[in-house]
Design a protein around this motif. Sequence first.
Motif, PDB file in Angstrom:
ATOM      1  N   ALA A  75      65.033   9.507  39.919  1.00  0.00           N
ATOM      2  CA  ALA A  75      65.889  10.078  40.966  1.00  0.00           C
ATOM      3  C   ALA A  75      67.064  10.841  40.376  1.00  0.00           C
ATOM      4  CB  ALA A  75      66.388   8.966  41.893  1.00  0.00           C
ATOM      5  N   VAL A  76      67.558  10.400  39.216  1.00  0.00           N
ATOM      6  CA  VAL A  76      68.704  11.073  38.606  1.00  0.00           C
ATOM      7  C   VAL A  76      68.383  12.515  38.238  1.00  0.00           C
ATOM      8  CG1 VAL A  76      68.178  10.362  36.239  1.00  0.00           C
ATOM      9  CG2 VAL A  76      70.559  10.765  36.916  1.00  0.00           C
ATOM     10  N   ILE A  77      67.093  12.814  38.071  1.00  0.00           N
ATOM     11  CA  ILE A  77      66.668  14.174  37.730  1.00  0.00           C
ATOM     12  C   ILE A  77      66.420  14.998  38.982  1.00  0.00           C
ATOM     13  CG2 ILE A  77      64.829  15.545  36.660  1.00  0.00           C
ATOM     14  CD1 ILE A  77      64.493  13.324  34.615  1.00  0.00           C
ATOM     15  N   VAL A  78      65.688  14.433  39.944  1.00  0.00           N
ATOM     16  CA  VAL A  78      65.270  15.235  41.094  1.00  0.00           C
ATOM     17  C   VAL A  78      66.300  15.282  42.217  1.00  0.00           C
ATOM     18  CG1 VAL A  78      62.820  14.856  40.630  1.00  0.00           C
ATOM     19  CG2 VAL A  78      64.031  13.283  42.138  1.00  0.00           C
ATOM     20  N   ALA A  79      67.100  14.202  42.384  1.00  0.00           N
ATOM     21  CA  ALA A  79      68.040  14.159  43.510  1.00  0.00           C
ATOM     22  C   ALA A  79      69.050  15.309  43.501  1.00  0.00           C
ATOM     23  CB  ALA A  79      68.757  12.813  43.553  1.00  0.00           C
ATOM     24  N   PRO A  80      69.655  15.663  42.362  1.00  0.00           N
ATOM     25  CA  PRO A  80      70.608  16.789  42.380  1.00  0.00           C
ATOM     26  C   PRO A  80      69.984  18.113  42.800  1.00  0.00           C
ATOM     27  CG  PRO A  80      70.931  15.455  40.414  1.00  0.00           C
ATOM     28  CD  PRO A  80      69.658  14.978  41.051  1.00  0.00           C
ATOM     29  N   LEU A  81      68.649  18.240  42.650  1.00  0.00           N
ATOM     30  CA  LEU A  81      67.990  19.489  43.036  1.00  0.00           C
ATOM     31  C   LEU A  81      68.004  19.691  44.549  1.00  0.00           C
ATOM     32  CD1 LEU A  81      64.927  19.375  40.599  1.00  0.00           C
ATOM     33  CD2 LEU A  81      67.027  20.704  40.356  1.00  0.00           C
ATOM     34  N   ASP A  82      68.333  18.641  45.291  1.00  0.00           N
ATOM     35  CA  ASP A  82      68.458  18.765  46.740  1.00  0.00           C
ATOM     36  C   ASP A  82      69.516  19.798  47.110  1.00  0.00           C
ATOM     37  OD1 ASP A  82      68.027  18.253  49.413  1.00  0.00           O
ATOM     38  OD2 ASP A  82      69.261  16.452  49.463  1.00  0.00           O
ATOM     39  N   TYR A  83      70.500  19.978  46.246  1.00  0.00           N
ATOM     40  CA  TYR A  83      71.589  20.908  46.539  1.00  0.00           C
ATOM     41  C   TYR A  83      71.170  22.371  46.434  1.00  0.00           C
ATOM     42  CZ  TYR A  83      74.538  16.790  46.416  1.00  0.00           C
ATOM     43  OH  TYR A  83      75.089  15.566  46.686  1.00  0.00           O
ATOM     44  N   THR A  84      69.964  22.633  45.933  1.00  0.00           N
ATOM     45  CA  THR A  84      69.468  24.017  45.976  1.00  0.00           C
ATOM     46  C   THR A  84      69.266  24.461  47.424  1.00  0.00           C
ATOM     47  OG1 THR A  84      67.157  23.263  45.766  1.00  0.00           O
ATOM     48  CG2 THR A  84      68.328  23.805  43.727  1.00  0.00           C
ATOM     49  N   GLY A  85      69.235  23.501  48.343  1.00  0.00           N
ATOM     50  CA  GLY A  85      69.117  23.842  49.761  1.00  0.00           C
ATOM     51  C   GLY A  85      70.276  24.689  50.253  1.00  0.00           C
ATOM     52  N   LEU A  86      71.428  24.535  49.612  1.00  0.00           N
ATOM     53  CA  LEU A  86      72.588  25.338  50.010  1.00  0.00           C
ATOM     54  C   LEU A  86      72.355  26.813  49.702  1.00  0.00           C
ATOM     55  CD1 LEU A  86      75.376  25.312  51.219  1.00  0.00           C
ATOM     56  CD2 LEU A  86      76.317  24.778  48.976  1.00  0.00           C
ATOM     57  N   LEU A  87      71.675  27.085  48.598  1.00  0.00           N
ATOM     58  CA  LEU A  87      71.345  28.477  48.256  1.00  0.00           C
ATOM     59  C   LEU A  87      70.380  29.065  49.281  1.00  0.00           C
ATOM     60  CD1 LEU A  87      70.840  28.080  44.382  1.00  0.00           C
ATOM     61  CD2 LEU A  87      72.898  28.822  45.609  1.00  0.00           C
ATOM     62  N   TRP A  88      69.376  28.280  49.656  1.00  0.00           N
ATOM     63  CA  TRP A  88      68.414  28.751  50.643  1.00  0.00           C
ATOM     64  C   TRP A  88      69.066  28.943  52.009  1.00  0.00           C
ATOM     65  CZ3 TRP A  88      64.070  30.851  49.305  1.00  0.00           C
ATOM     66  CH2 TRP A  88      63.420  30.456  48.137  1.00  0.00           C
ATOM     67  N   ALA A  89      69.946  28.014  52.391  1.00  0.00           N
ATOM     68  CA  ALA A  89      70.632  28.134  53.683  1.00  0.00           C
ATOM     69  C   ALA A  89      71.489  29.394  53.719  1.00  0.00           C
ATOM     70  CB  ALA A  89      71.493  26.895  53.928  1.00  0.00           C
ATOM     71  N   THR A  90      72.164  29.683  52.619  1.00  0.00           N
ATOM     72  CA  THR A  90      72.977  30.901  52.545  1.00  0.00           C
ATOM     73  C   THR A  90      72.103  32.140  52.657  1.00  0.00           C
ATOM     74  OG1 THR A  90      74.584  29.746  51.137  1.00  0.00           O
ATOM     75  CG2 THR A  90      74.664  32.153  51.157  1.00  0.00           C
ATOM     76  N   LEU A  91      70.954  32.122  51.955  1.00  0.00           N
ATOM     77  CA  LEU A  91      70.043  33.272  51.983  1.00  0.00           C
ATOM     78  C   LEU A  91      69.467  33.487  53.372  1.00  0.00           C
ATOM     79  CD1 LEU A  91      68.438  35.506  50.544  1.00  0.00           C
ATOM     80  CD2 LEU A  91      66.702  33.777  49.973  1.00  0.00           C
ATOM     81  N   PHE A  92      68.955  32.413  53.997  1.00  0.00           N
ATOM     82  CA  PHE A  92      68.389  32.544  55.339  1.00  0.00           C
ATOM     83  C   PHE A  92      69.455  32.970  56.348  1.00  0.00           C
ATOM     84  CE2 PHE A  92      65.023  29.312  53.971  1.00  0.00           C
ATOM     85  CZ  PHE A  92      64.056  30.288  53.813  1.00  0.00           C
ATOM     86  N   GLY A  93      70.649  32.412  56.202  1.00  0.00           N
ATOM     87  CA  GLY A  93      71.728  32.776  57.120  1.00  0.00           C
ATOM     88  C   GLY A  93      72.077  34.247  57.034  1.00  0.00           C
ATOM     89  N   TRP A  94      72.057  34.784  55.819  1.00  0.00           N
ATOM     90  CA  TRP A  94      72.380  36.203  55.654  1.00  0.00           C
ATOM     91  C   TRP A  94      71.241  37.096  56.131  1.00  0.00           C
ATOM     92  CZ3 TRP A  94      70.321  40.244  52.712  1.00  0.00           C
ATOM     93  CH2 TRP A  94      71.102  41.406  52.694  1.00  0.00           C
ATOM     94  N   LEU A  95      69.993  36.732  55.820  1.00  0.00           N
ATOM     95  CA  LEU A  95      68.848  37.563  56.186  1.00  0.00           C
ATOM     96  C   LEU A  95      68.629  37.612  57.695  1.00  0.00           C
ATOM     97  CD1 LEU A  95      66.193  36.567  53.470  1.00  0.00           C
ATOM     98  CD2 LEU A  95      67.441  38.732  53.658  1.00  0.00           C
ATOM     99  N   ILE A  96      68.819  36.478  58.385  1.00  0.00           N
ATOM    100  CA  ILE A  96      68.479  36.401  59.813  1.00  0.00           C
ATOM    101  C   ILE A  96      69.672  36.709  60.708  1.00  0.00           C
ATOM    102  CG2 ILE A  96      67.553  34.914  61.633  1.00  0.00           C
ATOM    103  CD1 ILE A  96      66.136  33.304  59.420  1.00  0.00           C
ATOM    104  N   TRP A  97      70.848  36.169  60.357  1.00  0.00           N
ATOM    105  CA  TRP A  97      72.012  36.311  61.247  1.00  0.00           C
ATOM    106  C   TRP A  97      73.162  37.090  60.605  1.00  0.00           C
ATOM    107  CZ3 TRP A  97      69.539  31.542  60.506  1.00  0.00           C
ATOM    108  CH2 TRP A  97      68.771  31.095  61.585  1.00  0.00           C
ATOM    109  N   ARG A  98      72.947  37.564  59.386  1.00  0.00           N
ATOM    110  CA  ARG A  98      74.005  38.280  58.653  1.00  0.00           C
ATOM    111  C   ARG A  98      75.266  37.419  58.490  1.00  0.00           C
ATOM    112  NH1 ARG A  98      70.323  40.729  57.158  1.00  0.00           N
ATOM    113  NH2 ARG A  98      70.016  42.974  57.090  1.00  0.00           N
ATOM    114  N   GLU A  99      75.054  36.109  58.283  1.00  0.00           N
ATOM    115  CA  GLU A  99      76.158  35.194  58.044  1.00  0.00           C
ATOM    116  C   GLU A  99      76.546  35.242  56.565  1.00  0.00           C
ATOM    117  OE1 GLU A  99      74.646  31.844  61.330  1.00  0.00           O
ATOM    118  OE2 GLU A  99      74.447  31.516  59.165  1.00  0.00           O
ATOM    119  N   SER A 100      77.806  35.402  56.306  1.00  0.00           N
ATOM    120  CA  SER A 100      78.306  35.446  54.928  1.00  0.00           C
ATOM    121  C   SER A 100      79.413  34.413  54.764  1.00  0.00           C
ATOM    122  CB  SER A 100      78.843  36.839  54.586  1.00  0.00           C
ATOM    123  OG  SER A 100      77.823  37.813  54.679  1.00  0.00           O
ATOM    124  N   PRO A 101      79.191  33.360  53.969  1.00  0.00           N
ATOM    125  CA  PRO A 101      80.238  32.350  53.776  1.00  0.00           C
ATOM    126  C   PRO A 101      81.433  32.943  53.044  1.00  0.00           C
ATOM    127  CG  PRO A 101      78.408  31.990  52.254  1.00  0.00           C
ATOM    128  CD  PRO A 101      77.963  33.052  53.224  1.00  0.00           C
TER     129      PRO A 101
END
Length: 276
Positions: free
Chosen positions: A222-248
């Motif tokens: 888990a110590v290896i794979v659990a931190p990779l969960d935070y890559t979801g923030l990159l995907w959320a930012t990308l989807f938000g920009w592509l679909i709704w033009r949201e820019s944090p």
Amino acid sequence: MCVGVACLSANDAIAKILTSGYSPLQILFLRNVIALPFTVGIALFMGGRAALRSHRPAAHLLRGGLWVGATMMFFTSFIYLPLAEATALIFVAPVFITVISALFLGEDVGWRRWLAVLAGFLGVLVIIRPGGAAFQLISLLPVATALVYALLMLSARWVDRRESVWTLLVYLTGTGALLSALIVPFVWVPLRAGDLWLFAGVALFGTAGMTMMTQAFRLAPAVIVAPLDYTGLLWATLFGWLIWRESPDAIMIFGAAIIVASGVITIRREQGQAGS
């Protein structure tokens, strides 16, 4: 793990699209109903018939209630908040796990983990900016989601140890469908034909994401794979920009970075103690 996180991020993006015309409860209900046969099939393939047998059904019912509550709050936050902001705030869940473990489960939490907890809450305050002009009370909804999600993760301890992760996956989906079915008639609206593929997408990406992430935790520490969960923030930012033009903005990015650092430190400290 990274592909699973990407799938769950796609699931969230599609759910946000659907919230413009449907109740979060209806989205959750249809997602679970469509996903249940596939989840059962995966469980049978990976664990055989034993994966469908539960020794403590009440524990799964409780977990299903927590799952419905967390998902409902998270999907509701999509109506009002940018996808990246809601995603960043839910990542404070490891902080809540540490606090609950220390205060209510009697676990020993060292000063480094307490500092990580304080840093995580600081990151939340940076993002929601209480007292500022940009503050929205609805920003607390993903934080509440993170709290309920932490309870969901900790409740896995009440499940019989003879049951596999595939049993947990089946019963989480099944009880989620059952509990949401009790309320969904009160918020149901007729489905538009053009939205059927979106509901199928939520079920597909949600099931695929949970399956791959579950398998990742089975195959690697888990110590290896659990931190990779935070890559979801990159995907959320990308989807938000592509679909709704949201820019944090810079403040939100800074707060998210604090939360991610806090979560990674917490995960590594917990695994280090478990290993010792």
